[in-house]
Design a protein around this motif. Structure first.
Motif, PDB file in Angstrom:
ATOM      1  N   PHE A 149       0.850  -1.190   0.000  1.00 12.71           N
ATOM      2  CA  PHE A 149       0.000   0.000   0.000  1.00 12.71           C
ATOM      3  C   PHE A 149       0.884   1.238   0.000  1.00 12.71           C
ATOM      4  N   ASN A 150       0.640   2.145  -0.936  1.00 10.49           N
ATOM      5  CA  ASN A 150       1.315   3.440  -0.980  1.00 10.49           C
ATOM      6  C   ASN A 150       0.260   4.511  -0.739  1.00 10.49           C
ATOM      7  N   VAL A 158       3.542   7.417   2.818  1.00  9.65           N
ATOM      8  CA  VAL A 158       3.600   6.257   3.710  1.00  9.65           C
ATOM      9  C   VAL A 158       3.411   4.984   2.889  1.00  9.65           C
ATOM     10  N   GLN A 159       4.285   4.012   3.118  1.00 11.42           N
ATOM     11  CA  GLN A 159       4.183   2.706   2.468  1.00 11.42           C
ATOM     12  C   GLN A 159       4.175   1.624   3.529  1.00 11.42           C
ATOM     13  N   PHE A 160       3.392   0.585   3.282  1.00  6.86           N
ATOM     14  CA  PHE A 160       3.442  -0.601   4.129  1.00  6.86           C
ATOM     15  C   PHE A 160       2.983  -1.789   3.310  1.00  6.86           C
ATOM     16  N   GLU A 161       3.293  -2.957   3.827  1.00  6.77           N
ATOM     17  CA  GLU A 161       3.021  -4.201   3.122  1.00  6.77           C
ATOM     18  C   GLU A 161       2.424  -5.191   4.116  1.00  6.77           C
ATOM     19  N   LEU A 162       1.410  -5.913   3.660  1.00  4.79           N
ATOM     20  CA  LEU A 162       0.796  -6.950   4.482  1.00  4.79           C
ATOM     21  C   LEU A 162       0.638  -8.217   3.651  1.00  4.79           C
ATOM     22  N   PRO A 163       0.811  -9.390   4.254  1.00  3.77           N
ATOM     23  CA  PRO A 163       0.543 -10.632   3.520  1.00  3.77           C
ATOM     24  C   PRO A 163      -0.934 -10.672   3.105  1.00  3.77           C
ATOM     25  N   ILE A 164      -1.216 -11.236   1.957  1.00  2.00           N
ATOM     26  CA  ILE A 164      -2.585 -11.227   1.431  1.00  2.00           C
ATOM     27  C   ILE A 164      -3.563 -11.936   2.367  1.00  2.00           C
TER      28      ILE A 164
END
Length: 195
Positions: free
Chosen positions: A156-157, A161-167
């Motif tokens: 997610f951008n 701010v950016q972050f990542e989550l497992p699906i």
């Protein structure tokens, strides 16, 4: 200003919420005065039901005659279903009244767990909540599916701010936000909805 990469871990909060009993959550919501738009939410529940049916389609039917390698279909189906869940749960069903209502959730309550979930990634009051950041990314071309070594991740951008989550975590998040809205709707309308 540079891009801030945030580490967000919501798995333990999701696990606690998933273990919570619907009846106990319903009882806590009865003490709150959440407002629900009946027409909008009844359509959203129907849409969510359709998404659940989409996820159970046979891979050949899901491909719809398009030349997709059979080995790629499960991952494409998963990404499609999660994208639709994100849109319905966080954009279409958006309710600032419900989200702000969590600010008054009693300490130690099940609703406080939802408050913690929504506030994940916030370091101070007034910052965008996790659903707001995901909504922003989704609606402003800032959502990407990435193939990692052993899983699919959602990046997610949201502005800087950016972050990542497992699906699978994103899917569980959508399911619990949907559950929250569904129970709030049932309490407000004194009904029992099942999709």
């Amino acid at each position: 200003m540079g891009v801030l990469y945030m580490e967000i871990n919501i798995e333990s909060i999701l696990s606690e919420i998933e273990r919570a009993d619907d009846g106990a959550l319903r009882n806590e919501m009865m003490k709150m005065n959440f407002e629900i738009d009946q027409e909008k939410f009844s359509f959203a529940f129907s849409a969510y039901g359709a998404i659940k049916r989409l996820s159970s389609l046979d891979d050949v039917i899901f491909a719809g005659g398009v030349a997709i390698p059979p080995s790629a279909i499960p991952a494409i189906k998963l990404r499609s279903v999660v994208l639709l869940k994100l849109y319905v749960a966080l954009v279409y069903m958006r309710s600032d009244i419900l989200e702000r209502g969590l600010d008054s959730a009693p300490e130690g309550s099940l609703l406080e767990l939802y408050k913690k979930l929504y506030r994940s990634g916030c370091t101070k009051k007034g910052e965008d909540t996790l659903p707001q950041r995901i909504r922003n990314a989704l609606c402003h071309d800032g959502l990407y599916f990435l193939m990692r070594e052993n899983h699919i991740a959602v990046k997610f951008n949201d502005r800087q701010v950016q972050f990542e989550l497992p699906i699978n975590i994103v899917d569980r998040l959508c399911n619990q936000i949907f559950r929250f809205y569904l129970i709030a709707y049932e309490v407000k309308n004194n009904s029992n909805v099942r999709v």
